[in-house]
Design an enzyme around this catalytic site. Structure first.
Site, short mmCIF file in Angstrom:
data_model
loop_
_atom_site.label_atom_id
_atom_site.label_comp_id
_atom_site.label_asym_id
_atom_site.label_seq_id
_atom_site.Cartn_x
_atom_site.Cartn_y
_atom_site.Cartn_z
N HIS A 51 -10.79 -24.32 33.46
CA HIS A 51 -10.54 -24.00 32.10
C HIS A 51 -11.79 -24.56 31.40
CE1 HIS A 51 -7.81 -24.07 28.58
NE2 HIS A 51 -8.06 -25.37 28.35
N ASP A 103 -8.97 -18.36 33.43
CA ASP A 103 -8.45 -19.51 32.76
C ASP A 103 -7.07 -20.22 33.52
OD1 ASP A 103 -7.78 -21.56 30.99
OD2 ASP A 103 -8.94 -20.87 29.51
N SER A 134 -11.27 -25.27 24.63
CA SER A 134 -9.62 -25.24 24.59
C SER A 134 -9.46 -25.10 23.08
CB SER A 134 -8.88 -26.25 25.32
OG SER A 134 -7.49 -25.87 25.75
#
Ligand SMILES: *[C@@H]1O[C@H](CO)[C@@H](O)[C@H](O)[C@H]1NC(C)=O
Length: 427
Positions: free
Chosen positions: A372, A305, A209
């Site tokens: 994610h 995502d 991320s």
């Protein structure tokens, strides 16, 4: 500004949830592992070196950076940054895997001040131990390629993907705030270099991320720190944030990044040629960054995502009629017209990756899941039921690429074609 703070809340919530969940998974795994150990008179792990016997649960202590004050390397609140270090053993003694934690960004003074009172802005709130799973696991069956490497999880506490600069700190406001991302990066690398990284034979910079974005930003710097003959590569997990309009036609993500870059003086850490020719915040998007990286990079990214769907495509406020309310929380609840938009989002991702896909050295695993981060979570990295493309887990695909066993450019067929997907449901 408040809207942006609110937008980041789902991530924080998800983060906590995953952490708890991961602990539970780790506990089950460790119980099973201890049972296995007790039932085997001749533990095959024993010949892997003295470090092979794991501490219970693969829990790894928090280490605070030494001399943080003197180096000016400080979290948002002025506390020392931290990391978790697990020593390599056996044949992994001179190989290093670094993983940079994620957790969004703060884009305003007020959102950074709030963050400074959390573990994403202050080591005073960080857990003293975290469990290492997925790409950080020391268990060969869960992490076949990297289990015995030196492993470091870098905690994220600067709010700008380790790219902020102190010149941008406000001088005359009441609560003091520190923008030291780049200094934290440098000081952490110095500390790890002196702990053995400087003589690494193999190194792998990874992150998820906002930590995946940090990985891309610092990948070539990282390369330069290591011996010329070392194998050095980078992996960004769920870090390929797209410069796409939201469902209401607004450039929400672009203006959000613009604010982050402006607030913390991030352009100083971005590619000089890019910043000279474009709006600096455009150079904070991976699509631009990957054009200039010279070190081999692997991209793990779900095409759907959920963080990007919830914050880039359908951020709060972009859907006043709430027609996306269910779909943004659960891909199975999307209508066919919404799915069409999600396929458009996937198409944008694939377009943004089209040049990269042709590169010889790059690797990719773009699966069609509503998830994610997938590398530091055991369930998505290399469990028997982990997501696969062409029958390879992410761990196997990354290993094949890192060790040059084959070229890896895996692009999944569009949702809902892959039954191995781990699709999150937030509803
Ligand atoms: C997929 O891989 C597993 C092992 O990773 C193997 O047992 C299985 O036979 C493979 N399936 C196919 C269809 O190749």
């Amino acid at each position: 500004m408040m809207a942006n703070t609110a937008r980041l809340r789902p991530l924080a919530w998800w983060w906590k949830k995953w952490t708890k969940r991961d602990w539970a998974i780790a506990a089950v795994a460790v119980t099973a592992f201890l049972f296995l150990l007790s039932s085997l008179s001749d533990d095959p792990r024993r010949d892997r070196g003295p470090g092979a016997r794991l501490p219970a649960a693969d829990l790894v202590d928090l280490t605070l950076l030494r001399d943080a004050d003197a180096k000016g390397a400080l979290c948002l609140d002025g506390s020392a940054p931290g990391y978790h270090f697990s020593k390599g053993f056996g044949s992994g003694f001179d190989s290093w895997l670094i993983h940079i934690e994620g957790g969004g960004w703060c884009d305003s003074l007020s959102s950074c001040l709030s963050r400074a009172k959390t573990k994403l802005g202050s080591s005073a709130y960080m857990e003293q131990q975290v469990s290492f799973s997925g790409i950080l696991s020391s268990e060969p069956s869960q992490n076949p390629e990297f289990f015995n490497w030196n492993k470091v999880k870098i905690r994220y506490c600067d709010g700008a993907s380790f790219s902020g600069h102190p010149q941008s700190e406000p001088k005359d406001k009441k609560g003091r705030i520190f923008f030291r991302g780049q200094l934290i990066w440098k000081a952490l690398m110095d500390e790890l270099l002196s702990a053995g990284l400087s003589t690494a034979r193999q190194a792998f910079l990874t992150g998820c991320s906002a930590g995946g974005l940090a990985t891309l930003i610092h990948c070539d710097d990282f390369r330069k720190l290591l011996p010329k003959d070392a194998t050095v590569k980078c992996l960004a997990d769920a870090g390929f944030f797209l410069n796409e309009k939201d469902v209401s036609g607004k450039d929400t993500m672009r203006s959000f990044y613009h604010n982050v870059v402006q607030l913390q003086g991030v352009q100083e850490s971005l590619n000089k040629d890019c910043v000279a020719s474009k709006e600096p915040s455009d150079c904070f998007f991976p699509k631009e960054i990957i054009k200039t990286i010279r070190t081999p990079v692997f991209l793990v990214n779900p095409a759907y995502d959920f963080w990007q769907i919830q914050n880039v495509l359908v951020p709060e406020g972009s859907d006043p009629s709430e027609s996306w309310k269910k779909c943004r929380l659960n891909i199975r609840a999307c209508t066919s017209s919404q799915l069409k938009m999600l396929q458009g989002f996937r198409d944008s991702l694939l377009r943004a990756l089209s040049e990269f896909q042709k590169s010889k050295e790059g690797g990719m695993f773009i699966n069609s899941c509503f998830i994610h981060c997938q590398t530091w979570i055991g369930e998505t990295w290399h469990y028997p039921n982990s997501p696969r493309i062409n029958n390879k887990t992410i761990a196997e695909s990354v290993g094949d690429w890192y060790f040059n066993r084959r070229a890896v450019k895996q692009i999944d067929c569009p949702y809902p074609c892959n039954p191995s997907c781990y699709n999150m449901d937030f509803s």
